[in-house]
Design a protein around this motif. Structure first.
Motif, PDB file in Angstrom:
ATOM      1  N   ASP A 252      -3.952   0.571  -0.981  1.00 35.11           N
ATOM      2  CA  ASP A 252      -2.838   0.472  -1.917  1.00 35.11           C
ATOM      3  C   ASP A 252      -2.702   1.716  -2.777  1.00 35.11           C
ATOM      4  OD1 ASP A 252      -1.410  -2.263  -1.869  1.00 35.11           O
ATOM      5  OD2 ASP A 252      -3.519  -2.766  -1.624  1.00 35.11           O
ATOM      6  N   PHE A 253      -3.819   2.356  -3.093  1.00 28.40           N
ATOM      7  CA  PHE A 253      -3.712   3.607  -3.841  1.00 28.40           C
ATOM      8  C   PHE A 253      -2.934   4.634  -3.033  1.00 28.40           C
ATOM      9  CE2 PHE A 253      -5.142   7.897  -4.844  1.00 28.40           C
ATOM     10  CZ  PHE A 253      -4.918   7.942  -6.210  1.00 28.40           C
ATOM     11  N   PHE A 254      -3.295   4.783  -1.772  1.00 24.10           N
ATOM     12  CA  PHE A 254      -2.622   5.795  -0.956  1.00 24.10           C
ATOM     13  C   PHE A 254      -1.207   5.368  -0.569  1.00 24.10           C
ATOM     14  CE2 PHE A 254      -7.145   6.888  -0.310  1.00 24.10           C
ATOM     15  CZ  PHE A 254      -7.080   8.181  -0.819  1.00 24.10           C
ATOM     16  N   ARG A 255      -0.947   4.061  -0.535  1.00 27.80           N
ATOM     17  CA  ARG A 255       0.430   3.603  -0.353  1.00 27.80           C
ATOM     18  C   ARG A 255       1.300   4.091  -1.504  1.00 27.80           C
ATOM     19  NH1 ARG A 255       2.899  -0.289  -2.992  1.00 27.80           N
ATOM     20  NH2 ARG A 255       0.966  -1.323  -3.690  1.00 27.80           N
ATOM     21  N   LEU A 256       0.778   4.012  -2.718  1.00 25.18           N
ATOM     22  CA  LEU A 256       1.539   4.459  -3.880  1.00 25.18           C
ATOM     23  C   LEU A 256       1.730   5.977  -3.881  1.00 25.18           C
ATOM     24  CD1 LEU A 256       0.032   2.091  -6.586  1.00 25.18           C
ATOM     25  CD2 LEU A 256       2.380   2.067  -5.712  1.00 25.18           C
ATOM     26  N   VAL A 257       0.727   6.709  -3.409  1.00 28.17           N
ATOM     27  CA  VAL A 257       0.910   8.157  -3.271  1.00 28.17           C
ATOM     28  C   VAL A 257       2.097   8.444  -2.357  1.00 28.17           C
ATOM     29  CG1 VAL A 257      -0.094  10.292  -2.367  1.00 28.17           C
ATOM     30  CG2 VAL A 257      -1.512   8.724  -3.724  1.00 28.17           C
ATOM     31  N   ALA A 258       2.151   7.746  -1.216  1.00 28.27           N
ATOM     32  CA  ALA A 258       3.233   7.976  -0.258  1.00 28.27           C
ATOM     33  C   ALA A 258       4.595   7.586  -0.831  1.00 28.27           C
ATOM     34  CB  ALA A 258       2.955   7.197   1.026  1.00 28.27           C
ATOM     35  N   GLU A 259       4.629   6.548  -1.671  1.00 28.40           N
ATOM     36  CA  GLU A 259       5.904   6.101  -2.238  1.00 28.40           C
ATOM     37  C   GLU A 259       6.388   6.992  -3.371  1.00 28.40           C
ATOM     38  OE1 GLU A 259       5.597   2.003  -3.362  1.00 28.40           O
ATOM     39  OE2 GLU A 259       5.068   1.320  -1.348  1.00 28.40           O
ATOM     40  N   ILE A 260       5.467   7.482  -4.180  1.00 24.73           N
ATOM     41  CA  ILE A 260       5.850   8.296  -5.346  1.00 24.73           C
ATOM     42  C   ILE A 260       5.998   9.763  -4.981  1.00 24.73           C
ATOM     43  CG2 ILE A 260       5.142   9.023  -7.669  1.00 24.73           C
ATOM     44  CD1 ILE A 260       3.535   6.403  -7.826  1.00 24.73           C
ATOM     45  N   LYS A 261       5.135  10.238  -4.085  1.00 24.49           N
ATOM     46  CA  LYS A 261       5.070  11.650  -3.706  1.00 24.49           C
ATOM     47  C   LYS A 261       4.871  12.555  -4.934  1.00 24.49           C
ATOM     48  CE  LYS A 261       7.486  11.437   0.702  1.00 24.49           C
ATOM     49  NZ  LYS A 261       7.350   9.978   0.856  1.00 24.49           N
ATOM     50  N   PRO A 262       3.816  12.314  -5.707  1.00 26.11           N
ATOM     51  CA  PRO A 262       3.560  13.158  -6.884  1.00 26.11           C
ATOM     52  C   PRO A 262       3.093  14.552  -6.456  1.00 26.11           C
ATOM     53  CG  PRO A 262       1.688  11.727  -6.470  1.00 26.11           C
ATOM     54  CD  PRO A 262       2.750  11.311  -5.495  1.00 26.11           C
TER      55      PRO A 262
ATOM     56  N   ALA B  67     -17.084   8.565   0.675  1.00 27.09           N
ATOM     57  CA  ALA B  67     -16.829   9.883   1.265  1.00 27.09           C
ATOM     58  C   ALA B  67     -16.988   9.878   2.776  1.00 27.09           C
ATOM     59  CB  ALA B  67     -17.762  10.930   0.646  1.00 27.09           C
ATOM     60  N   ASP B  68     -17.839   8.994   3.291  1.00 28.29           N
ATOM     61  CA  ASP B  68     -18.100   8.941   4.727  1.00 28.29           C
ATOM     62  C   ASP B  68     -17.436   7.754   5.418  1.00 28.29           C
ATOM     63  OD1 ASP B  68     -19.738  11.222   4.675  1.00 28.29           O
ATOM     64  OD2 ASP B  68     -21.470  10.046   4.048  1.00 28.29           O
ATOM     65  N   ARG B  69     -16.601   7.028   4.700  1.00 28.75           N
ATOM     66  CA  ARG B  69     -15.988   5.844   5.278  1.00 28.75           C
ATOM     67  C   ARG B  69     -14.813   6.213   6.184  1.00 28.75           C
ATOM     68  NH1 ARG B  69     -18.649   1.100   4.997  1.00 28.75           N
ATOM     69  NH2 ARG B  69     -16.631   0.247   5.656  1.00 28.75           N
ATOM     70  N   ALA B  70     -14.693   5.486   7.279  1.00 35.14           N
ATOM     71  CA  ALA B  70     -13.575   5.703   8.195  1.00 35.14           C
ATOM     72  C   ALA B  70     -12.251   5.424   7.508  1.00 35.14           C
ATOM     73  CB  ALA B  70     -13.733   4.814   9.425  1.00 35.14           C
ATOM     74  N   GLU B  71     -12.253   4.456   6.561  1.00 36.50           N
ATOM     75  CA  GLU B  71     -11.017   4.109   5.855  1.00 36.50           C
ATOM     76  C   GLU B  71     -10.441   5.305   5.103  1.00 36.50           C
ATOM     77  OE1 GLU B  71     -13.495   0.277   5.964  1.00 36.50           O
ATOM     78  OE2 GLU B  71     -13.840   2.439   5.797  1.00 36.50           O
ATOM     79  N   LEU B  72     -11.325   6.101   4.500  1.00 35.20           N
ATOM     80  CA  LEU B  72     -10.841   7.282   3.784  1.00 35.20           C
ATOM     81  C   LEU B  72     -10.309   8.321   4.769  1.00 35.20           C
ATOM     82  CD1 LEU B  72     -10.420   8.776   1.134  1.00 35.20           C
ATOM     83  CD2 LEU B  72     -12.746   9.687   1.352  1.00 35.20           C
ATOM     84  N   ALA B  73     -11.001   8.519   5.871  1.00 32.43           N
ATOM     85  CA  ALA B  73     -10.550   9.482   6.873  1.00 32.43           C
ATOM     86  C   ALA B  73      -9.174   9.112   7.410  1.00 32.43           C
ATOM     87  CB  ALA B  73     -11.568   9.564   8.010  1.00 32.43           C
ATOM     88  N   VAL B  74      -8.944   7.821   7.654  1.00 30.47           N
ATOM     89  CA  VAL B  74      -7.642   7.361   8.140  1.00 30.47           C
ATOM     90  C   VAL B  74      -6.556   7.630   7.098  1.00 30.47           C
ATOM     91  CG1 VAL B  74      -6.301   5.313   8.756  1.00 30.47           C
ATOM     92  CG2 VAL B  74      -8.594   5.642   9.712  1.00 30.47           C
ATOM     93  N   ALA B  75      -6.864   7.364   5.825  1.00 33.56           N
ATOM     94  CA  ALA B  75      -5.881   7.599   4.762  1.00 33.56           C
ATOM     95  C   ALA B  75      -5.547   9.076   4.629  1.00 33.56           C
ATOM     96  CB  ALA B  75      -6.417   7.047   3.442  1.00 33.56           C
ATOM     97  N   MET B  76      -6.557   9.931   4.725  1.00 35.33           N
ATOM     98  CA  MET B  76      -6.319  11.367   4.621  1.00 35.33           C
ATOM     99  C   MET B  76      -5.455  11.862   5.779  1.00 35.33           C
ATOM    100  SD  MET B  76      -7.866  12.465   1.840  1.00 35.33           S
ATOM    101  CE  MET B  76      -7.071  10.971   1.275  1.00 35.33           C
ATOM    102  N   ALA B  77      -5.706  11.337   6.959  1.00 34.76           N
ATOM    103  CA  ALA B  77      -4.918  11.733   8.127  1.00 34.76           C
ATOM    104  C   ALA B  77      -3.457  11.321   7.960  1.00 34.76           C
ATOM    105  CB  ALA B  77      -5.512  11.125   9.389  1.00 34.76           C
ATOM    106  N   ALA B  78      -3.239  10.119   7.404  1.00 36.21           N
ATOM    107  CA  ALA B  78      -1.869   9.650   7.211  1.00 36.21           C
ATOM    108  C   ALA B  78      -1.108  10.508   6.206  1.00 36.21           C
ATOM    109  CB  ALA B  78      -1.886   8.190   6.755  1.00 36.21           C
TER     110      ALA B  78
END
Length: 413
Positions: free
Chosen positions: A119-129, A141-152
């Motif tokens: 949800d944090f990264f969803r808001l980044v995508a919606e606001i585009k700050p 830092a080593d979680r796959a979830e973070l890597a996926v969010a960074m790629a998106a």
């Protein structure tokens, strides 16, 4: 000092626009107000589900800023833009709940709180700050979830992430956190980590060897209690060594526990340390400085633990605990991570370096970098939770200055 006054002192009144920031999972708002105080941003929006956190925030800052007490999943980018009321949203800040991945918790992969990262990264995508800054526990830092969010986010944002330690930025506490910094590609700026501000060559207490040692790059991980990387070989740690390219000697020394809290003693008659001066107020004694009600038996056992040492077996009722439990701080050492259970000496190295008690709420707040004029309300247990969950305000200020310096041409243009 108000955020407006601090903003003028920081010299950031040159912004040509009233740049705003928003913070989700805000707690007491320590990150947003760190960005306001140190870099001239205006706080436009806050969110959390903790009613006590909002009450604490509003007791200190008033009700001018919109603070929504709702699940972040119901917050949209438009809600935040509306709260900014025409001001451009320069940055989104947030510290999603970390209990599902924390080393202090069960590290449950199916903990529903883990999904709040999305949800944090969803808001980044919606606001585009222009920028975003996120904080979480080291293992993220080593979680796959973070890597996926960074790629998106890669088509729109340049990012940096890594594990940093608060002690390297002037806090008297070894607190490791994953920091994620992203800048919109339109800024044409590549984010980097803030360089360490503290280290030095002054002797400091090493809890591992239980002696004073000179800080060196080689000793750094042991002194800072670097956490192991989960799933990696034992010798692999989240290290700060790579960030000290020129060594530690040319920097101001690490700030110690004694420098942070010794003036809170009722019989203190010495000079305030530079750190205490930065946080203290003219008031004779700040609020929230009350000892916990330890029973006589526990006090007797605390008295067996020497300064900077681990407890003898007699002090733990002949039970074996992990290495930091019932251990005592050293006035010339760093505190270990302040958690939400610092009243309980069995939960970590929380014994005062001299007195036979655990840290007070105010002492823990000092170690977290809260100014004395920020106060905590109602029940002591709620106060403890707010302090332990907070991102250190002074560390937020360091990051804010770094971000505003890197993006200065964009923000001032």
């Amino acid at each position: 000092m108000s955020d407006d006054a601090a903003r003028q002192r920081a010299g950031h009144d040159s912004w040509t626009k009233p740049w705003a920031v928003a913070e989700v999972f805000a707690g007491a708002g320590s990150v947003a107000h760190g960005f306001a105080r140190a870099a001239g941003f205006e706080v436009a929006y806050l969110n959390d589900i903790d009613e006590y956190a909002r009450r604490t925030y509003q007791a200190n800052y008033g009700t001018t800023v919109r603070y929504d007490l709702v699940d972040v999943r119901s917050v949209t980018g438009q809600v935040i833009k509306d709260a900014a009321d025409g001001r451009p949203v320069a940055g989104l800040l947030g510290c999603p709940p970390c209990q599902g991945w924390s080393a202090a918790g069960q590290r449950a992969a199916n903990d529903p709180r883990n999904l709040l990262l999305d949800d944090f990264f969803r808001l980044v995508a919606e606001i585009k700050p222009l920028f975003f800054v996120m904080e979480n526990v080291p293992s993220v830092a080593d979680r796959a979830e973070l890597a996926v969010a960074m790629a998106a986010l890669a088509p729109d944002y340049r990012t940096w992430h890594g594990v940093l330690n608060a002690a390297s930025y002037g806090l008297p506490q070894s607190r490791q956190r994953t920091i994620v910094i992203g800048y919109h590609k339109d800024t044409e700026v590549q984010p980097t980590p803030p360089p360490p501000t503290h280290g030095g060559s002054r002797l400091i207490w090493d809890y591992r060897t239980e002696r004073l040692v000179e800080p060196t790059v080689e000793r750094l991980d042991a002194l800072l209690g670097a956490a192991p990387r989960f799933g990696a070989p034992k010798h692999k740690q989240y290290s700060m060594r790579e960030h000290y390219g020129d060594g530690l000697g040319g920097l101001p020394p690490f700030v110690t526990v004694g420098e942070a809290i010794r003036d809170l003693a009722p019989d203190f008659a010495g000079r305030l340390s530079a750190y205490a001066k930065r946080l203290s107020t003219p008031r004779s004694m700040p609020r929230n400085h009350h000892a916990w009600g330890h029973g006589p038996s526990l006090v007797d056992r605390m008295a067996m633990v020497k300064e900077g040492r681990r407890p003898p077996i007699e002090a733990t009722n002949n039970r074996r605990y992990y290495s930091q439990a019932y251990a005592r701080l050293h006035r010339r050492g760093l505190a270990r991570t302040i958690t939400t259970n610092f009243h309980n000496p069995g939960c970590g190295r929380f014994l005062h370096y001299q007195l036979h008690r655990s840290l007070t709420v105010r002492e823990a707040a000092r170690l977290q970098g809260f100014r004395d004029d920020f106060f905590f309300i109602d029940h002591h247990g709620w106060q403890e939770r707010i302090v332990g969950n907070a991102f250190p305000p002074l560390w937020a200020e360091v990051i804010a200055r770094h971000v505003s310096d890197q993006l200065h041409a964009v923000l001032a243009g």
